[in-house]
Write an enzyme that holds these catalytic residues in place. Structure first.
Site: not given
Length: 808
Positions: A233, A267
Site C-alpha cells: 500500500d 500501489e
C-alpha cells in the site's frame, strides 16, 4: 493556568466532525520469525499443490492469472468460499491488511461507513485484527487455499502507522521510528512525497534499520504462516534505494522484499514525478514469480470507457508508463470505489463492470485484480454514507459478481490462454469488443466478445486471427465457425459476454450463506442476512425454533427467546446449479460482548469522536452496540437474585473527596453480564458515577444505591469535615441549549500529551453563589500551568470549535 481564572463566553452549537478515530489496547508483539519459507517451492514445487492447481486449470505463475480482492472479508469468510473461488478460476486471493490496527468496534459494530479504512491504520507489527481474524485463522486459511491450488496475497501497509500516535504499540511508540510530523504538500516533489505524512498518518522512518528489520521480520512471518505474495500500500511514498534525503540512505526495499514471497507488487498511483518504471522493475525483480505496479492510468481509462458506455478498443490498450507484463490491472479498486472517483461507483452497473473485466482480463496483460464490492453497495456520493448501503458488515462476503458465469468464463479463458498472442478490436461498433488469443490451431485459439448492444451481434464476416475451426462459448454453449480469417457463422446475445474456445470448463458456482457468519447476539436479538446465488430450494433452520424457505437478501432475527450465554445456530441449505448439496451452519452466543476481541483479549474504547457520535444519535456508549440491535443491557434474560454494596461508608472531606464502592451481583444463570445503575439521594452532598465512584461535596449524610434488575442495595455514607479550597478553579457560564458542561484540560501533544480525563473531560459542577448558568471545575495541580481548556456539552457542541486549540 491561573488560579480561579474566570471565563465567560457565548458559544454557538459547534458540530465536530473530524473523522472518527478510536484508541485500542494492544498485545505484546509476536516474536519475529527469522525463518523464511520459499513460497514458490512450497506451492508450484509441491506435487499436492500442483495437482490441485491443475485440477482447476489455474496458471503456474500468479501474474498470469486473475486475483480476487476479497475486500474486508474475514479469514473465516474466505475459507468458506475457497472451493468456489478455485472453481471460479481465480489464481490468487488478496486479503486486507492483517496486522493489529486502530480499534473502533464500539462505533456501529461492523458498519462500513467511516470504519472500513481502519485496516489501513496499523498500530503494531503483529498479525491479527478484529476485521480479518487471528494469526491462527490466517494460517488455517492459507493452508486451505493451498489445498485448492490457490495462493494468498496480503495487503501490506509498510509506509505508515495510524494517525493516532497514542494507540501505537509500546515498542513502536517512539517518534524516532517515524518521519517528522509534517503533512505532504507537494506530491510531485519526491522528498516531500516520501518523507512526510500521507493524510495525517504517521510515516515510518524507512531509513531506520530497526524499522526496516521490524517490517522484514513481519513479512517473513507472514510468508512463514502461508502467504505467497504482497501488495504494498502507498508504495510510491517510500523512497527508492538510490534516493538520498536529508543525507540518509535508505535500504528499506532491499531489506523487506527478501521475504520468501513469489509475487510482489506496489500501489504506485501515477503522477508527474513518480518513477513508475523504476518501481515496476524493482518489484518484478524481487521474486521468482515476478511482480510490478498498479497501472492506475490504464484503470482510469477503462473506467472512463465503461462509465460512459463505450467499449472502443483503444481504451483497453493504453499502458503508458509501465509495460503490460509488469502491470496489475483492474476495472475499479477499493480506493476508486470507497473514496469516490467522480460519480463512478453508482454509475458503474454490474453489467458494465463485466464488460470492462472482459476487456482487461481476456487479453495478454499483467495480473488482473477483481475488486469485490460490498454486498448490494454502490450508493450515491453526496449522501452521508458515501457508496455504502450497509446491507452487510465488515468481514462478510461482498457482491456475488465475482462468481457470475460470464466473469468466471473470462477467468477460465485467461487461464487457458497463458503465453498466447493477443489482439483486441471492435466487432462492428464501439459497443462490441473482441479479444482474440491465438497460437495457430483451433485447439489452442479462442476469443472473448463483449456485446453491450441491445440486440444480438451477428459476427458473420468479422475478420479474425483465429485458426479455422469451430469454437464453443462456455456460458451458453453456442458456437462460432472460422474459415479463411473470417467468422463464417455465429452470434453473441444482446448485453452479454461470450468466451469461445475449445478449452471451456464446466460447472457453475452456487452458494447458500448467512451473514454475519460469526459473533454474538449483543441485544435482544440479532439480524442475520440469508444469501443465495444460483442455488434452488434454499431453506434455513435455527436452534431457537425458526425455519422456512428463503431467497437472497431475506433477513431473519435470532436470539429473542434465548437466555444469556446460550448458543444459537443457523443452518442454511440449498441445491446448487449442478445438483450439488450446499449446507452451512453458523453459531452465535447470546449476550456475548461484540467489543471483545478474542485475538488480543481487549475491549474497544470510545474516544471523543465516538462519544460525540453517540450523543448526537442519542446512544449510551456503555450500552450501544448497533442501531439494528437495540436494547442492549448485557443480560436482560438473566434473573438478578441479589445485589450487595461493599466499600467505605465514611469520608473525611479534609483528607479525601472521593471513594470507590463496588456492587456484587448474583444472577441466574450464574455470572451473567448485567448493568448496575448507581444513584445518590442528595447530589448536593455527594455524587456517584456509573462505576460506583463517589465524589463528596460537603458534610452530611447521604444514601448511595446500586440497582440491577429488580434488586438493589443501599448504604448510608457519612461525610465530615470541609474540603480544602482548590487552588486552581475554572469558572464559566453555560451557553444556552447545553444540557451539561464539561472541561477538557490538556497540555502538550502526541506522546507528550497529558489531560484531565479522556474526552469529553470532567463534568463541571454548579458554582456556589452563582445563578444556574454558573459552573466551575477544579484543575489538578499537574495541569495548573501552561494548560488549555475546551468546554463542551459532552456531545457535538464545544468551545473553541473543532480543530481549534483550547483556551489558555
Amino acid at each position: 493556568m491561573a488560579s480561579r481564572k474566570a471565563l465567560t463566553f457565548a458559544a454557538a452549537a459547534t458540530t465536530l466532525f473530524a473523522g472518527l478515530t478510536l484508541g485500542t489496547a494492544v498485545t505484546p508483539e509476536a516474536e519475529a520469525s527469522t525463518a523464511t519459507r520459499d513460497s514458490y517451492a512450497d506451492t508450484v514445487g509441491n506435487p499436492t499443490f500442483e495437482a490441485a492447481r491443475q485440477k482447476y486449470g489455474l496458471p503456474k505463475d500468479m501474474k498470469d492469472g486473475a486475483t480476487l480482492h476479497a475486500f474486508e472479508w474475514s479469514f473465516k469468510t474466505i475459507m468458506e468460499n475457497i472451493p468456489d473461488i478455485a472453481k471460479a478460476g481465480y489464481t490468487s486471493i488478496q486479503t486486507e491488511p492483517i496486522v493489529k490496527i486502530k480499534d473502533n468496534r464500539k462505533l456501529g459494530t461492523g458498519n462500513w461507513y467511516l470504519n472500513w479504512y481502519y485496516v489501513y491504520q496499523p498500530t503494531d507489527m503483529a498479525i491479527g485484527n478484529y476485521v480479518v481474524g487471528s494469526e491462527d485463522e490466517f494460517k488455517e486459511m492459507c493452508a486451505m487455499a493451498h489445498q485448492y491450488g490457490l495462493r494468498i496475497i496480503v495487503d501490506s501497509v509498510s509506509n505508515h502507522f495510524t494517525s493516532d500516535f497514542d494507540v501505537i504499540e509500546g515498542k513502536w511508540k517512539n517518534k524516532s521510528y517515524f518521519h517528522e510530523d509534517k503533512q505532504i504538500s507537494d506530491y510531485n516533489n519526491r522528498e516531500d512525497c516520501t518523507q512526510h505524512k500521507l493524510s495525517g498518518l504517521w510515516d515510518l522512518n524507512t531509513q531506520d534499520d530497526t524499522v526496516a528489520q521490524g517490517m522484514a521480520d513481519l513479512l517473513k512471518q507472514t510468508v512463514a504462516d502461508g502467504a505467497d505474495g504482497f501488495r504494498y500500500d502507498a508504495a510510491k511514498h517510500i523512497e527508492l534505494s538510490d534516493e538520498v534525503f536529508g543525507g540518509k540512505q535508505s535500504h528499506y526495499w532491499d531489506t523487506i522484499l527478501k521475504n520468501g514471497a513469489q509475487y510482489q507488487y506496489g500501489e504506485v498511483l501515477e503522477d508527474a514525478n513518480v518513477r513508475e518504471a523504476d518501481y515496476a522493475n524493482m518489484f518484478n525483480a524481487s521474486s521468482v514469480g515476478g511482480g510490478g505496479i498498479t497501472d492506475s492510468s490504464y484503470g482510469h481509462e477503462v473506467r472512463n470507457a465503461v462509465q460512459f458506455k463505450n467499449l472502443g478498443a483503444s481504451h483497453f490498450t493504453s499502458h503508458s508508463k509501465v509495460t503490460e507484463d509488469k502491470s496489475v490491472n483492474w476495472v475499479e479498486s477499493h480506493d476508486n470505489f470507497a473514496n469516490g472517483e467522480a460519480n463512478i461507483p453508482q454509475e458503474l452497473s454490474d453489467e458494465w463492470i463485466k464488460y470492462g473485466w472482459a476487456g482487461v482480463t481476456a487479453q495478454k496483460n499483467g495480473m488482473s485484480l477483481f475488486f469485490d464490492r460490498p454486498y448490494k453497495d454502490g450508493g450515491t456520493y453526496g449522501t452521508t454514507q458515501g457508496p455504502f448501503t450497509e446491507k452487510s458488515k465488515l468481514g462478510d462476503a461482498g457482491s456475488d459478481l465475482w462468481k457470475d458465469p460470464e466473469v468466471v468464463a473470462v477467468n477460465h479463458f485467461r487461464n487457458a490462454m497463458v503465453g498466447e498472442n493477443s489482439n483486441i478490436s471492435n466487432c462492428g461498433d464501439d459497443n462490441c469488443l473482441m479479444v482474440e488469443r491465438y497460437a495457430g490451431s483451433a485447439a489452442q485459439d479462442g476469443m472473448v466478445v463483449a456485446n453491450a448492444n441491445g440486440a444480438d451481434k451477428n459476427l458473420t464476416g468479422t475478420g479474425t486471427k483465429l485458426a479455422n475451426g469451430t469454437y464453443t462459448d462456455e456460458v451458453t454453449g453456442s458456437t462460432i465457425t472460422v474459415s479463411g480469417g473470417k467468422v463464417t457463422s455465429g452470434s453473441v446475445k444482446a448485453k452479454s459476454i461470450a468466451a469461445f474456445s475449445n478449452k471451456t470448463r464446466s460447472g457453475k458456482v452456487s452458494t447458500a450463506e448467512a451473514y454475519p457468519n460469526k459473533g454474538t447476539i449483543p441485544g435482544t436479538s440479532k439480524k442475520i442476512t440469508l444469501r443465495a446465488y444460483q442455488a434452488s430450494d434454499t431453506t434455513y433452520t435455527t436452534s431457537d425454533g425458526q425455519s422456512g424457505s428463503y431467497k437472497d437478501g431475506d433477513v431473519i432475527k435470532i436470539g429473542s427467546t434465548a437466555k444469556s450465554g446460550q448458543v444459537i445456530t443457523v443452518t442454511v441449505k440449498g441445491t446448487g446449479a449442478d445438483g450439488e448439496t450446499i449446507k452451512h451452519t453458523y453459531s452465535y452466543t447470546k449476550h456475548g460482548d461484540p467489543t471483545y476481541d478474542p485475538n488480543d483479549g481487549t475491549q474497544s474504547p470510545c474516544d471523543k469522536y465516538c462519544m460525540q457520535y453517540m450523543d448526537k444519535n442519542g446512544y449510551d456508549p456503555d450500552k450501544y452496540i448497533d442501531a439494528e440491535e437495540p436494547n442492549y443491557e448485557g443480560g436482560e434474560d438473566a434473573t438478578v437474585t441479589a445485589v450487595k454494596i461493599s466499600g467505605d461508608t465514611s469520608m473525611d472531606l479534609s483528607a479525601t473527596q472521593s471513594l470507590q464502592l463496588k456492587a456484587s451481583v448474583t444472577t441466574d444463570p450464574a455470572n451473567s453480564r448485567v448493568t448496575v445503575n448507581w444513584s445518590s439521594s442528595d447530589e448536593s452532598l455527594a455524587t456517584v458515577d456509573k462505576t460506583g465512584k463517589v465524589t463528596g461535596l460537603k458534610a452530611g449524610t447521604v444514601k448511595i444505591t446500586a440497582k440491577a434488575g429488580d434488586k438493589s442495595d443501599t448504604v448510608t455514607l457519612t461525610l465530615t469535615g470541609i474540603a480544602p479550597v482548590a487552588k486552581n478553579v475554572i469558572y464559566a457560564t453555560k451557553p444556552s441549549g447545553w444540557g451539561k458542561m464539561y472541561a477538557y484540560v490538556y497540555t502538550g501533544d502526541g506522546a507528550s500529551a497529558v489531560n484531565n480525563a479522556a474526552w469529553p473531560g470532567v463534568e463541571m459542577t454548579a458554582a456556589d453563589n452563582c445563578d444556574q448558568t454558573g459552573y466551575k471545575y477544579e484543575v489538578p495541580d499537574n495541569l495548573a500551568s501552561n494548560a488549555k481548556v475546551i468546554f463542551n456539552d459532552g456531545g457535538s457542541q464545544q468551545y473553541p470549535g473543532s480543530r481549534e486549540p483550547g483556551l489558555d
